[in-house]
Every structure is written in C-alpha cells, then in structure tokens.
Design a protein around this motif. Structure first.
Motif, mmCIF file in Angstrom:
data_model
loop_
_atom_site.group_PDB
_atom_site.id
_atom_site.type_symbol
_atom_site.label_atom_id
_atom_site.label_comp_id
_atom_site.label_asym_id
_atom_site.label_seq_id
_atom_site.Cartn_x
_atom_site.Cartn_y
_atom_site.Cartn_z
ATOM 1 N N ALA A 61 -8.002 -4.448 8.804
ATOM 2 C CA ALA A 61 -8.108 -3.136 8.155
ATOM 3 C C ALA A 61 -6.776 -2.591 7.648
ATOM 4 C CB ALA A 61 -8.779 -2.128 9.084
ATOM 5 N N LEU A 62 -5.732 -3.419 7.567
ATOM 6 C CA LEU A 62 -4.425 -2.914 7.136
ATOM 7 C C LEU A 62 -4.451 -2.426 5.695
ATOM 8 C CD1 LEU A 62 -1.469 -2.307 7.576
ATOM 9 C CD2 LEU A 62 -0.960 -4.713 7.096
ATOM 10 N N ALA A 63 -5.009 -3.199 4.782
ATOM 11 C CA ALA A 63 -5.053 -2.776 3.375
ATOM 12 C C ALA A 63 -5.781 -1.440 3.240
ATOM 13 C CB ALA A 63 -5.718 -3.844 2.514
ATOM 14 N N GLN A 64 -6.849 -1.269 3.982
ATOM 15 C CA GLN A 64 -7.599 -0.007 3.954
ATOM 16 C C GLN A 64 -6.758 1.132 4.516
ATOM 17 O OE1 GLN A 64 -11.388 -0.113 5.941
ATOM 18 N NE2 GLN A 64 -11.625 2.101 5.856
ATOM 19 N N ARG A 65 -6.040 0.888 5.626
ATOM 20 C CA ARG A 65 -5.194 1.930 6.211
ATOM 21 C C ARG A 65 -4.082 2.334 5.253
ATOM 22 N NH1 ARG A 65 -5.251 -1.527 10.720
ATOM 23 N NH2 ARG A 65 -2.997 -1.805 10.563
ATOM 24 N N LEU A 66 -3.474 1.365 4.584
ATOM 25 C CA LEU A 66 -2.404 1.670 3.635
ATOM 26 C C LEU A 66 -2.933 2.501 2.469
ATOM 27 C CD1 LEU A 66 -0.563 -1.765 3.628
ATOM 28 C CD2 LEU A 66 0.251 0.383 4.637
ATOM 29 N N THR A 67 -4.117 2.156 1.984
ATOM 30 C CA THR A 67 -4.734 2.932 0.901
ATOM 31 C C THR A 67 -5.030 4.355 1.363
ATOM 32 O OG1 THR A 67 -5.682 0.945 -0.090
ATOM 33 C CG2 THR A 67 -6.689 3.054 -0.686
ATOM 34 N N VAL A 114 5.988 1.191 -3.683
ATOM 35 C CA VAL A 114 5.377 2.500 -3.859
ATOM 36 C C VAL A 114 6.462 3.461 -4.330
ATOM 37 C CG1 VAL A 114 4.070 4.347 -2.738
ATOM 38 C CG2 VAL A 114 3.782 1.982 -1.985
ATOM 39 N N MET A 115 6.232 4.100 -5.477
ATOM 40 C CA MET A 115 7.168 5.099 -5.989
ATOM 41 C C MET A 115 6.785 6.450 -5.405
ATOM 42 S SD MET A 115 8.982 3.147 -7.763
ATOM 43 C CE MET A 115 8.451 1.570 -7.142
ATOM 44 N N LEU A 116 7.755 7.132 -4.832
ATOM 45 C CA LEU A 116 7.517 8.389 -4.136
ATOM 46 C C LEU A 116 8.404 9.487 -4.690
ATOM 47 C CD1 LEU A 116 7.756 6.815 -0.565
ATOM 48 C CD2 LEU A 116 5.658 7.386 -1.778
ATOM 49 N N LYS A 117 7.984 10.736 -4.494
ATOM 50 C CA LYS A 117 8.834 11.876 -4.830
ATOM 51 C C LYS A 117 8.435 13.042 -3.950
ATOM 52 C CE LYS A 117 6.171 14.079 -8.498
ATOM 53 N NZ LYS A 117 6.201 14.624 -9.838
ATOM 54 N N GLY A 118 9.379 13.953 -3.754
ATOM 55 C CA GLY A 118 9.085 15.137 -2.966
ATOM 56 C C GLY A 118 10.219 15.503 -2.048
ATOM 57 N N PRO A 119 9.957 16.400 -1.109
ATOM 58 C CA PRO A 119 10.987 16.772 -0.137
ATOM 59 C C PRO A 119 11.419 15.537 0.663
ATOM 60 C CG PRO A 119 9.136 18.309 -0.060
ATOM 61 C CD PRO A 119 8.716 17.156 -0.925
ATOM 62 N N THR A 120 12.714 15.364 0.825
ATOM 63 C CA THR A 120 13.258 14.164 1.461
ATOM 64 C C THR A 120 12.656 13.915 2.836
ATOM 65 O OG1 THR A 120 15.308 14.411 0.222
ATOM 66 C CG2 THR A 120 15.392 13.028 2.169
ATOM 67 N N ALA A 121 12.543 14.944 3.646
ATOM 68 C CA ALA A 121 12.005 14.761 5.001
ATOM 69 C C ALA A 121 10.572 14.234 4.954
ATOM 70 C CB ALA A 121 12.073 16.074 5.778
ATOM 71 N N ARG A 122 9.770 14.733 4.026
ATOM 72 C CA ARG A 122 8.372 14.279 3.916
ATOM 73 C C ARG A 122 8.291 12.849 3.372
ATOM 74 N NH1 ARG A 122 4.837 17.929 0.699
ATOM 75 N NH2 ARG A 122 3.235 16.548 1.529
ATOM 76 N N VAL A 123 9.149 12.520 2.412
ATOM 77 C CA VAL A 123 9.171 11.154 1.862
ATOM 78 C C VAL A 123 9.585 10.167 2.946
ATOM 79 C CG1 VAL A 123 10.363 9.623 0.236
ATOM 80 C CG2 VAL A 123 9.479 11.841 -0.541
ATOM 81 N N ARG A 124 10.620 10.509 3.713
ATOM 82 C CA ARG A 124 11.053 9.636 4.820
ATOM 83 C C ARG A 124 9.928 9.462 5.844
ATOM 84 N NH1 ARG A 124 16.300 8.173 5.050
ATOM 85 N NH2 ARG A 124 17.859 9.539 4.118
ATOM 86 N N ALA A 125 9.251 10.554 6.188
ATOM 87 C CA ALA A 125 8.169 10.483 7.172
ATOM 88 C C ALA A 125 7.036 9.581 6.678
ATOM 89 C CB ALA A 125 7.648 11.884 7.482
ATOM 90 N N LEU A 126 6.700 9.684 5.395
ATOM 91 C CA LEU A 126 5.669 8.824 4.819
ATOM 92 C C LEU A 126 6.110 7.360 4.852
ATOM 93 C CD1 LEU A 126 3.058 8.193 3.344
ATOM 94 C CD2 LEU A 126 4.150 8.964 1.221
ATOM 95 N N ALA A 127 7.334 7.098 4.446
ATOM 96 C CA ALA A 127 7.856 5.721 4.467
ATOM 97 C C ALA A 127 7.857 5.168 5.890
ATOM 98 C CB ALA A 127 9.258 5.682 3.870
ATOM 99 N N ASP A 128 8.268 5.985 6.850
ATOM 100 C CA ASP A 128 8.268 5.550 8.247
ATOM 101 C C ASP A 128 6.859 5.234 8.719
ATOM 102 O OD1 ASP A 128 11.012 5.883 8.343
ATOM 103 O OD2 ASP A 128 10.934 7.804 9.405
ATOM 104 N N ALA A 129 5.889 6.055 8.336
ATOM 105 C CA ALA A 129 4.504 5.824 8.746
ATOM 106 C C ALA A 129 3.977 4.508 8.181
ATOM 107 C CB ALA A 129 3.625 6.993 8.301
ATOM 108 N N ILE A 130 4.301 4.222 6.939
ATOM 109 C CA ILE A 130 3.847 2.971 6.318
ATOM 110 C C ILE A 130 4.519 1.781 6.986
ATOM 111 C CG2 ILE A 130 3.913 1.591 4.195
ATOM 112 C CD1 ILE A 130 3.456 4.265 2.668
#
Length: 157
Positions: free
Chosen positions: A66-72, A99-115
C-alpha cells in the motif's frame, strides 16, 4: 558521550566502510558523527518561519504494501503544497518520484519528512530554496487572465 547502535545490511555496511576510509575517517563512529553534524547544519540553513520552493526526490519499491496509495494520499492531503509530481519507473520493482513543493518552510519540511519516513521510501533528498513574496498583482487584461496572487522570488542571501 552516548552510545547508539545501528543495524545495517552487510552490503550497506561495506559500502559505508569504503566511503569512510576513502574520506579519511579513522572510525565508523567519527564518520557517523560527521554525517549527523552535516544533516543538522543543512537543516538550519533555511529559516523555518519563511517561505520556500522545494524539490523532494525519492526512490521506493512499488511492491511495498500500500505504499503507492499512501504516498498518493499524503500528496492529496497536502494539495496546497504539492505543485507537481514526476514519476519514473526505474525497473520492475522501483520508482523514482520528484515532487515539487511550495509554502511555509516548516510545513514543506514536515511534509518531506513524512514522505521520507514512510516504510519503503529510500534515498529521499530535499532541495529547498528560500523565497520571498514578490508582491500581489492581478492579470485582468489580455490573454492571460487569473485572479490576484503572489509571485515568489529567490531570497537574497
């Protein structure tokens, strides 16, 4: 000093030992300490309270349950930060995504860490560029029409 134990696959340990020797480290411990110092320093380079654009690239085994589904699902849950996703099939088992990202740095880092923390994701690398708003404007004339928005520009630094 604290002792930390890390388990590595044999081929990864051999490659790490070769790299450590090539770079002149006297021990695995000093090489690991240097990697940790570098990661901490890189993490502090971009202000957490500012804005950024970023590219997160990672490899994953699409057979991982289920990794591909979780990433989506993660991407959809953060649709305001995810600008685009580029997907490449490397072989029968592995995929590369950027994945191209934009936004507040703390939120972008948190998203990258989660992935990167998802089981089955490997080699995750975040390339983050601090930006600052470049004023709001509206394209209400000509062929280019959309509502008011901000453009971003690289932060001077």
């Amino acid at each position: 000093m604290q002792r930390v134990t890390v388990s590595l696959e044999e081929d990864l340990a051999e490659a790490f030992d070769a790299l450590s020797t090539e770079q002149g480290y006297g021990s695995r411990s000093e090489a690991v300490r240097d990697l940790i110092r570098r990661a901490i320093a890189e993490r502090g380079e971009a202000a957490a309270d500012g804005a950024c654009v970023a590219s997160l690239s990672y490899v994953y085994n699409h057979h991982t349950r289920a990794l591909a589904q979780r990433l989506t699902e993660i991407s959809h849950a953060h649709h305001d930060q995810v600008v685009a996703t580029f997907h490449i099939h490397l072989d029968h088992d592995h995929c590369l995504e950027s994945v191209m990202l934009k936004g507040p740095t703390a939120r972008v880092r948190a998203l990258a860490d989660a992935i990167r923390a998802e089981r089955g994701v490997r080699f995750g690398q975040l390339n983050l560029i601090t930006v600052e708003p470049n004023g709001r404007h509206d394209h209400a004339s000509g062929d280019h029409r959309h509502g008011p928005h901000e453009h971003l520009r690289p932060a001077v630094g």
